[in-house]
Scaffold this motif. Structure first.
Motif, mmCIF file in Angstrom:
data_model
loop_
_atom_site.group_PDB
_atom_site.id
_atom_site.type_symbol
_atom_site.label_atom_id
_atom_site.label_comp_id
_atom_site.label_asym_id
_atom_site.label_seq_id
_atom_site.Cartn_x
_atom_site.Cartn_y
_atom_site.Cartn_z
ATOM 1 N N HIS A 75 26.962 49.485 49.703
ATOM 2 C CA HIS A 75 25.506 49.952 49.733
ATOM 3 C C HIS A 75 25.375 50.662 51.241
ATOM 4 C CE1 HIS A 75 25.734 46.287 52.204
ATOM 5 N NE2 HIS A 75 25.036 46.901 52.989
ATOM 6 N N SER A 92 16.650 50.933 35.236
ATOM 7 C CA SER A 92 15.753 49.782 34.840
ATOM 8 C C SER A 92 14.823 50.450 33.612
ATOM 9 C CB SER A 92 14.764 49.148 35.993
ATOM 10 O OG SER A 92 15.652 49.012 37.059
ATOM 11 N N ASP A 99 9.629 55.315 39.402
ATOM 12 C CA ASP A 99 10.037 54.084 40.269
ATOM 13 C C ASP A 99 11.566 53.920 40.065
ATOM 14 O OD1 ASP A 99 9.280 51.498 41.431
ATOM 15 O OD2 ASP A 99 10.338 50.482 39.735
ATOM 16 N N LEU A 103 13.944 54.537 43.859
ATOM 17 C CA LEU A 103 15.236 53.618 44.173
ATOM 18 C C LEU A 103 16.291 54.459 45.033
ATOM 19 C CD1 LEU A 103 16.520 50.674 44.204
ATOM 20 C CD2 LEU A 103 17.907 51.510 42.135
ATOM 21 N N PHE A 106 15.627 54.501 48.739
ATOM 22 C CA PHE A 106 15.825 53.083 49.466
ATOM 23 C C PHE A 106 16.606 53.150 50.716
ATOM 24 C CE2 PHE A 106 17.499 49.154 50.543
ATOM 25 C CZ PHE A 106 16.618 48.208 50.297
ATOM 26 N N GLY A 111 10.979 48.831 55.508
ATOM 27 C CA GLY A 111 9.880 47.900 55.165
ATOM 28 C C GLY A 111 10.496 46.925 54.201
ATOM 29 N N PHE A 113 9.437 42.509 52.958
ATOM 30 C CA PHE A 113 8.440 41.993 52.145
ATOM 31 C C PHE A 113 6.989 41.997 52.833
ATOM 32 C CE2 PHE A 113 5.847 38.194 51.032
ATOM 33 C CZ PHE A 113 5.964 38.344 49.655
ATOM 34 N N CYS A 116 5.380 45.608 52.968
ATOM 35 C CA CYS A 116 5.168 46.333 51.399
ATOM 36 C C CYS A 116 3.918 45.474 50.894
ATOM 37 C CB CYS A 116 6.481 45.967 50.797
ATOM 38 S SG CYS A 116 7.467 47.235 50.921
ATOM 39 N N GLY A 117 4.084 44.052 51.186
ATOM 40 C CA GLY A 117 2.931 43.232 50.932
ATOM 41 C C GLY A 117 1.596 43.479 51.480
ATOM 42 N N GLU A 127 5.793 55.565 51.939
ATOM 43 C CA GLU A 127 5.808 55.778 50.297
ATOM 44 C C GLU A 127 5.357 56.830 49.604
ATOM 45 O OE1 GLU A 127 7.336 53.024 48.764
ATOM 46 O OE2 GLU A 127 6.537 53.420 46.782
ATOM 47 N N ALA B 221 4.460 44.024 47.208
ATOM 48 C CA ALA B 221 5.870 43.972 47.210
ATOM 49 C C ALA B 221 6.486 44.418 46.239
ATOM 50 C CB ALA B 221 6.384 42.260 47.678
ATOM 51 N N GLY B 223 5.322 46.477 44.131
ATOM 52 C CA GLY B 223 4.985 47.777 43.720
ATOM 53 C C GLY B 223 5.456 48.602 44.923
ATOM 54 N N GLY B 224 6.229 48.003 45.867
ATOM 55 C CA GLY B 224 6.819 48.816 47.072
ATOM 56 C C GLY B 224 8.395 48.685 47.177
ATOM 57 N N ARG B 225 8.887 49.088 48.009
ATOM 58 C CA ARG B 225 10.370 49.126 48.116
ATOM 59 C C ARG B 225 11.211 48.025 47.889
ATOM 60 N NH1 ARG B 225 13.641 48.670 52.859
ATOM 61 N NH2 ARG B 225 15.228 50.092 52.864
ATOM 62 N N VAL B 226 10.625 46.646 48.323
ATOM 63 C CA VAL B 226 11.195 45.305 48.176
ATOM 64 C C VAL B 226 11.470 44.872 46.599
ATOM 65 C CG1 VAL B 226 11.037 43.021 48.539
ATOM 66 C CG2 VAL B 226 10.466 44.444 50.453
ATOM 67 N N ARG B 228 11.295 47.119 44.254
ATOM 68 C CA ARG B 228 12.354 48.238 43.554
ATOM 69 C C ARG B 228 13.572 47.671 43.559
ATOM 70 N NH1 ARG B 228 10.488 52.548 46.223
ATOM 71 N NH2 ARG B 228 8.395 52.508 44.934
ATOM 72 N N ALA B 229 13.945 46.909 44.956
ATOM 73 C CA ALA B 229 15.282 46.807 45.153
ATOM 74 C C ALA B 229 15.601 45.416 44.235
ATOM 75 C CB ALA B 229 15.521 46.389 46.570
ATOM 76 N N ARG B 231 14.235 44.590 41.282
ATOM 77 C CA ARG B 231 14.447 44.928 39.889
ATOM 78 C C ARG B 231 15.820 45.820 39.643
ATOM 79 N NH1 ARG B 231 9.001 46.070 40.801
ATOM 80 N NH2 ARG B 231 9.220 48.258 41.437
ATOM 81 N N ALA B 232 16.326 46.556 40.727
ATOM 82 C CA ALA B 232 17.455 46.938 40.700
ATOM 83 C C ALA B 232 18.642 46.215 40.407
ATOM 84 C CB ALA B 232 17.739 48.218 41.723
ATOM 85 N N ARG B 234 18.425 43.207 39.561
ATOM 86 C CA ARG B 234 18.355 42.337 38.233
ATOM 87 C C ARG B 234 18.867 43.242 37.181
ATOM 88 N NH1 ARG B 234 12.490 42.774 36.005
ATOM 89 N NH2 ARG B 234 12.867 44.648 35.578
ATOM 90 N N ALA B 240 22.258 49.223 41.892
ATOM 91 C CA ALA B 240 21.599 49.035 43.136
ATOM 92 C C ALA B 240 22.411 49.134 44.399
ATOM 93 C CB ALA B 240 21.040 47.648 43.046
ATOM 94 N N VAL B 245 21.135 49.453 48.148
ATOM 95 C CA VAL B 245 20.440 48.062 48.501
ATOM 96 C C VAL B 245 21.686 47.213 48.476
ATOM 97 C CG1 VAL B 245 19.174 46.177 47.011
ATOM 98 C CG2 VAL B 245 18.679 48.770 46.477
#
Lengths: 260, 387
Positions: A75, A92, A99, A103, A106, A111, A113, A116-117, A127, B221, B223-226, B228-229, B231-232, B234, B240, B245
């Motif tokens: 990574h 994906s 989306d 990636l 990245f 940022g 959780f 972003c949250g 973003e 979260a 919808g954002g960078r986290v 995305r990481a 899902r990648a 997964r 990833a 990541v």
């Protein structure tokens, strides 16, 4: 921006007693389009996986400028400016094109959780900025109209382009392309060849390309390395390599092929 | 960062395609629907009886927990059956942190309830992080089974650590929640439109606020960078990693976040029951059946979908409550014997059947059905715009 040189030195990779790579060396000159070819099972993808840190070489080193990639966790590569596409695209399928391409940003973004949250203003600004760049890259690769479509709904040629866009989104100085033409039809392959050529010319980055399709490789590569049974059997400009009797033998086969 | 500016793409077009999704009519309809849901939830305490509010509160407990699990299992692809353990951890941590000091039998720190709540969430997250080395090495059903062991660990510790939990015979009442001195109890006179706002109504609003926060954080979260990481990781771990990541960190982070959500759901559970009582068997409040119920919520709702988890929780946690209320209202004879047809049993059948139907006919769950309806509608709209 200066593009570092990628240097693979005497790399050996064993799976048990099997030599996937046997003392392989090759150098990707800055800004060149270098192809790695060979018959099925020659070790091309293994070589790629060693370079991108997914396999650990038993012997030898891979360096990218000052970085020793054989000691780097995978990574970390994106941060050094190495982008990679995958033979099977590895996207994906349920996520949108944007989306998936995002990636690739990245390593360039920040940022966790909470930021972003909470949709903190600086996170949203970042973003947005990076999404615009991702959209630009998609547009350059001709998939700009599909930004919000799920990847799973696209034809295979477009899927391969999304994978390429994601690798470019890393803003690489070295791009590793693993069989970009695999599974695409003749027209798509020709288009892809010119796209890859454009990327190299316009961005001035190095590209290392693993490919099956000899036509594509010979048309665009500056230099070609040929692998057979994990060993380098030829290395040079496309015309020389094409005429090399070893290469002809490896590709067309001969009675001695099994012995090699 | 400077690379972004210096490397413009070749033959950049005059106008790049917009990375923002279109704000069409459907987008506004969706926003309006969420607003209506929120307004109804705000108004319900003015119309509903206390026992219905209690049922609604339990649905919100489920919603918070299910959102956490759908992030872990649906988004990051890690099967977990440990959710009930983290519920217990959160519930215990809140009760201990806010519990009165000086009791020789029971440990308490006498913290402000809000601090205790935040502390309980943090402790649950840390416990989730502690499980990360295991989670990072296992996947699929193996991870599920390994995580299940935590539920048994919780059962054992719940019974053994009586100075924390109060033990199985009596349990331990939690401190009443209060926010900057405002008590969530029957104290004081508070009225809205002539309706007295007492403990049940106040806790309803507290739970609603917590659910909204949990929901919005998760949506952001995802919808954002986290997200995305996650899902990648997964969908393809090597890809990833190559994109920058750290697979290990992404997995550990997902486990910590999910555990924090479960911990919050645990705090809500103990406030709802008004009692922390460790289980006597593995099928109690914090047992296997609870872990499975949470899995049921996210499967019915659609793995990875935050709104889906919300709806799944309404069904799975709501059905037994609502059935129980209706059965008394309609005078059903429910019985209490061992073979009685209780509301809990009936709703177990209902959500069991729902899972089978979802897996057979719509593996994407309610979320996929919702997306399909939205797709139909926007398709129709596009046709209309075109003609």
């Amino acid at each position: 921006m200066t593009v570092p040189e990628l240097s693979v030195r005497d790399v050996t990779l064993r799976f048990g007693g099997l030599y996937a790579l046997d003392d392989v060396s090759l150098t990707v000159e800055p800004g060149s389009l270098h192809a790695l070819i060979g018959p099925n099972g020659a070790g091309k993808s293994s070589c790629f996986n060693v370079i991108s840190g997914l396999y650990r070489a038993n012997e030898g080193t891979v360096t990218f400028g000052d970085h020793d990639l054989t000691r780097t966790r995978p990574h970390r590569l994106a941060r050094m400016g190495i982008g990679r596409s995958f033979q099977n695209a590895a996207l994906s399928p349920h996520s949108t094109v944007l989306d998936n391409v995002m990636l690739g940003r990245f390593a360039l973004t920040h940022g966790g959780f909470l930021s972003c949250g909470l949709r903190l203003p600086w996170t949203r600004r970042e973003e947005r900025k990076h999404a615009e760049r991702a959209a630009e890259i998609c547009d350059f690769l001709g998939i700009g109209a599909e930004l919000h479509a799920p990847v799973g709904s696209l034809p295979y040629g477009a899927v391969k382009r999304v994978d390429l866009a994601r690798a470019l989104a890393v803003e690489p100085s070295l791009l590793l392309l693993d069989e970009p033409a695999a599974g695409t039809n003749a027209a798509e392959t020709a288009e892809l060849a010119s796209t890859i050529h454009d990327i190299r010319d316009e961005l001035g980055i190095s590209i290392l390309l693993v490919e099956h399709d000899m036509g594509l490789v010979m048309g665009i590569a500056d230099r070609v390395t040929v692998l057979d049974f994990g060993r380098v059997i030829a290395d040079g400009p496309p015309a020389d390599v094409q005429a090399d009797p070893e290469v002809v033998r490896a590709y067309l086969g001969s009675e001695n092929a099994e012995a090699g | 960062m400077s690379e972004i500016a210096t490397k413009s793409p070749p033959e950049a077009p005059e106008r790049a395609p917009s990375p923002k999704p279109r704000r069409d009519a459907l987008w506004w309809v969706r926003k309006a629907l969420w607003l209506v849901v929120l307004l109804v939830a705000l108004a319900l305490p003015l119309y509903l009886e206390a026992e219905w509010l209690k049922a609604g509160q339990y649905m919100m407990v489920g919603a918070v927990g299910a959102i956490g699990l759908t992030l872990l299992t649906g988004q990051a692809g890690q099967l977990s059956l440990a959710h009930a353990f983290f519920l217990l951890a959160g519930a215990t941590a809140y009760t201990v942190l806010s519990g009165p000091t000086g009791d020789p039998e029971l440990l308490g720190f006498g913290l402000d309830p809000l601090l205790a709540l935040l502390g309980a969430v943090a402790i649950s997250a840390v416990l989730g992080l502690a499980f990360a080395p295991v989670a990072g090495r296992l996947r699929g059903i193996y991870l599920g089974v390994a995580s299940l062991s935590l539920v048994f660990l919780g059962l054992y510790f719940g019974q053994a650590a009586e100075n924390l939990t109060g033990g199985t015979s009596t349990g331990r009442p939690p401190a009443e929640f209060s926010l900057f001195g405002f008590p969530f109890s029957n104290e004081g006179d508070l009225e809205i439109l002539g309706v007295p706002i007492r403990e049940t109504e106040r806790v309803w609003y507290l739970f609603l606020a917590l659910t909204v926060i949990a929901f919005l954080l998760a949506r952001g979260a995802v919808g954002g960078r986290v997200g995305r990481a996650w899902r990648a990781v997964r969908d393809n771990e090597p890809a990833a990693a190559v994109m920058g990541v750290s697979v290990w960190r992404a997995k550990a982070g997902a486990f910590a976040v999910s555990s924090a959500y479960a911990g919050l759901a645990g705090v809500m559970t103990v406030l709802w029951f008004d009692l922390l009582k460790p289980d006597e068997s593995e099928f109690g409040t914090y047992g296997i059946n609870v872990s499975i119920a949470y899995l049921a919520m996210i499967i019915i709702g659609g793995l990875g979908s935050v709104p889906g988890a919300l709806v799944g929780a309404l069904l799975v946690n709501g059905l037994p409550q609502v059935l129980a209320l209706y059965s008394t209202e309609l005078g059903w004879s429910t019985g209490t014997g061992e073979h009685a047809f209780t509301p809990i049993l009936i709703s177990s059948f209902v959500y069991g059947a729902a899972i089978i139907l979802v897996v057979l006919f719509e593996p994407g769950g309610l979320a996929a059905i919702g997306r399909r309806i939205a797709g139909r509608l926007s398709g129709k709209q596009r046709e209309r715009n075109g003609s």
